[in-house]
Design an enzyme around this catalytic site. Structure first.
Site, PDB file in Angstrom:
ATOM      1  CG  HIS A 173      45.480  38.918  44.442  1.00  0.00           C
ATOM      2  ND1 HIS A 173      45.972  37.776  43.884  1.00  0.00           N
ATOM      3  CD2 HIS A 173      45.593  39.875  43.491  1.00  0.00           C
ATOM      4  CE1 HIS A 173      46.372  38.019  42.643  1.00  0.00           C
ATOM      5  NE2 HIS A 173      46.159  39.288  42.370  1.00  0.00           N
TER       6      HIS A 173
ATOM      7  CG  ASP B  16      44.660  35.523  46.243  1.00  0.00           C
ATOM      8  OD1 ASP B  16      43.791  35.760  45.403  1.00  0.00           O
ATOM      9  OD2 ASP B  16      45.861  35.857  46.131  1.00  0.00           O
TER      10      ASP B  16
HETATM   11  C1  XLS Z   1      47.531  38.552  36.015  1.00  0.00           C
HETATM   12  C2  XLS Z   1      48.612  38.950  36.900  1.00  0.00           C
HETATM   13  C3  XLS Z   1      48.277  38.841  38.374  1.00  0.00           C
HETATM   14  C4  XLS Z   1      49.238  39.659  39.192  1.00  0.00           C
HETATM   15  C5  XLS Z   1      48.765  39.928  40.577  1.00  0.00           C
HETATM   16  O1  XLS Z   1      47.709  38.317  34.832  1.00  0.00           O
HETATM   17  O2  XLS Z   1      49.759  38.238  36.566  1.00  0.00           O
HETATM   18  O3  XLS Z   1      48.266  37.510  38.781  1.00  0.00           O
HETATM   19  O4  XLS Z   1      50.495  39.062  39.250  1.00  0.00           O
HETATM   20  O5  XLS Z   1      47.600  40.660  40.594  1.00  0.00           O
END
Ligand code: XLS
Ligand code: NI
Ligand code: NI
Length: 436
Positions: A100, A103
């Site tokens: 993200h 992150d």
């Molecule tokens: C949350 C999601 C998230 C996505 C990316 O539950 O799995 O981590 O994979 O935003």
């Protein structure tokens, strides 16, 4: 300074090895059904859990020891973290990663500052990608952590927040393109509702459709050709997420004319939260030509939330691989470990154990699935089960050559339907266990 000085490159040592820092099944160059394991599995490490996960939970503070991370919000710390991440992925032999925007780089006081921070970190990501050959499987924008997104991002009641989310995705698309990302993911975040009394569902879904069209238009404008992926999830954080499962997402994409540009990123723990198996979700997406990528993890039988554990269950990975082989694989998608080590597994080395286990479980699942397919009993059984559709009245129905009148006279003449045959569920479950 190395982040993982005690670990060297993880090697394949074969099923008999007792070395916990070796692969017993994942042998990147081994060929299965005409393709290397590396190309079948396209493993990816997630930045958020693996390098930003703190181990905190609603009952207590973080537990993770990450000596390379000074816990500050500085750009320098973020850049140091990138070097640690690439050292980890290189030693693990992971060919891909996913992130993200927030992150990898710290969010600033303004969008402009956040974008500048992002650019500073992207320089190092690019450098490390070039140094190691590790590629970006997908990028995504975090449109759920900041309090401004409390009512959602594309489905918010606040038009300014929609604009902010659009600006964030615009930047993240540019960065994903610059880093050669092969896909771009939209997980719904807070796109859903807690209560229908305060929600105009139709308006919110129209806005979501509009948002995705804006993303498609902008991708075209800047020449980003990666696949767009929606990641279904039925609940958490909202009680009803709009992208609840594969069927709901595909229906949404059809209704808003988006099927050409989008596929799905299916996550195991989300499938089970939706009351489906992962196999069901994959097969449903696959049969619609919408299977794009997977977030590999698993939930816990006794806990009802998205626990994002590493997958180690061979039954699960064999089922997943059966479906992936059936639809010809995932590329340009991959097997992305959207999974986190447990709070109690707080040492850096635990990151290796977790990923090695997941990679081995998938490699073994791949081999089991390939053997099931080579054995042919399962496919032969299914073929035989539907044999009544291959000729006679079944073939006529499938070819559209039988209407209600014709079917009525067929049965009137016959008197009763042909007898049914056993589904042999237990025999087939035993057969699968033979291969596992
Ligand atoms: C949350 C999601 C998230 C996505 C990316 O539950 O799995 O981590 O994979 O935003
Ligand atoms: Ni999840
Ligand atoms: Ni996910």
């Amino acid at each position: 300074m190395a982040a993982f000085p005690e670990v060297s490159k993880i090697q394949y040592e074969g099923p008999k090895s007792r070395n916990p820092l070796a692969f017993r099944w994942y042998n990147p160059d081994e060929v299965v059904e005409g393709k290397t394991m590396r190309d079948h599995l396209r493993f990816s490490v997630v930045y958020w859990h693996t390098f930003r996960g703190t181990g905190s939970d609603p009952f207590g503070a973080g537990t993770m020891q990450r000596p390379w991370d000074d816990q500050s919000n500085s750009v320098e710390n973020a850049q140091r973290r990138v070097r640690a991440a690439f050292e980890f992925m290189e030693k693990l032999q992971a060919p891909f990663y996913a992130f993200h925007d927030r992150d990898v780089a710290p969010e600033g006081q303004t969008l402009a500052e956040s974008n500048r921070n992002f650019d500073e970190v992207v320089k190092v990501l690019k450098e490390e990608q070039q140094r190691t050959g590790i590629k970006l499987l997908w990028g995504t924008a975090n449109l759920f952590s900041n309090p401004r997104y409390m009512h959602g991002a594309a489905t918010t009641c606040n038009a300014d927040v929609f604009a902010y989310a659009a600006a964030q995705v615009k930047k993240c698309l540019e960065v994903t393109k610059e880093l050669g990302g092969e896909n771009y993911v939209f997980w719904g975040g807070r796109e859903g509702y807690q209560n229908l009394f305060n929600t105009d569902m139709k308006r919110e879904l129209d806005h979501l459709g509009r948002f995705f069209h804006l993303a498609v238009d902008y991708a075209k404008e800047i020449g980003f050709h990666g696949t767009f992926l929606i990641e279904p999830k039925p609940k958490e954080p909202t009680k009803h997420q709009y992208d609840s499962d594969a069927a709901a997402c595909i229906n949404f994409l059809r209704a808003y004319g988006l099927t050409e540009r989008f596929k799905l990123n299916i996550e195991t723990n989300h499938a089970t939260l939706a009351g489906h198996t992962m196999m069901h979700e994959l097969d449903y997406a696959g049969m619609q030509g919408m299977l794009g990528s997977i977030d590999a993890n698993t939930g816990d039988l006794l806990l009802g939330w998205d626990t994002d554990q590493f997958p180690t269950n061979l039954y699960l990975t064999a089922e997943v691989m059966l479906i992936l082989l059936k639809y010809g694989g995932l590329a340009p998608g991959g097997v992305n470990f959207d999974a986190k080590v447990r709070r109690e597994s707080f040492e850096p080395i635990d990151l290796f154990h977790a990923h090695i286990g997941g990679m081995d479980a998938f490699a073994r699942g791949l081999k089991i699935a390939a053997e099931i397919r080579a054995g042919g009993e399962l496919a032969a059984f299914v073929k035989q089960r539907y044999a009544s559709w291959d000729a006679g009245i079944g073939a006529e129905i499938e070819a559209g050559k039988a209407d209600f009148r014709k079917l009525e006279s067929y049965i009137l003449a016959k008197g009763e339907a042909a007898p049914n045959h056993s589904g042999r569920q237990e025999m087939l479950e035993n057969l699968i266990n033979y291969y596992i």
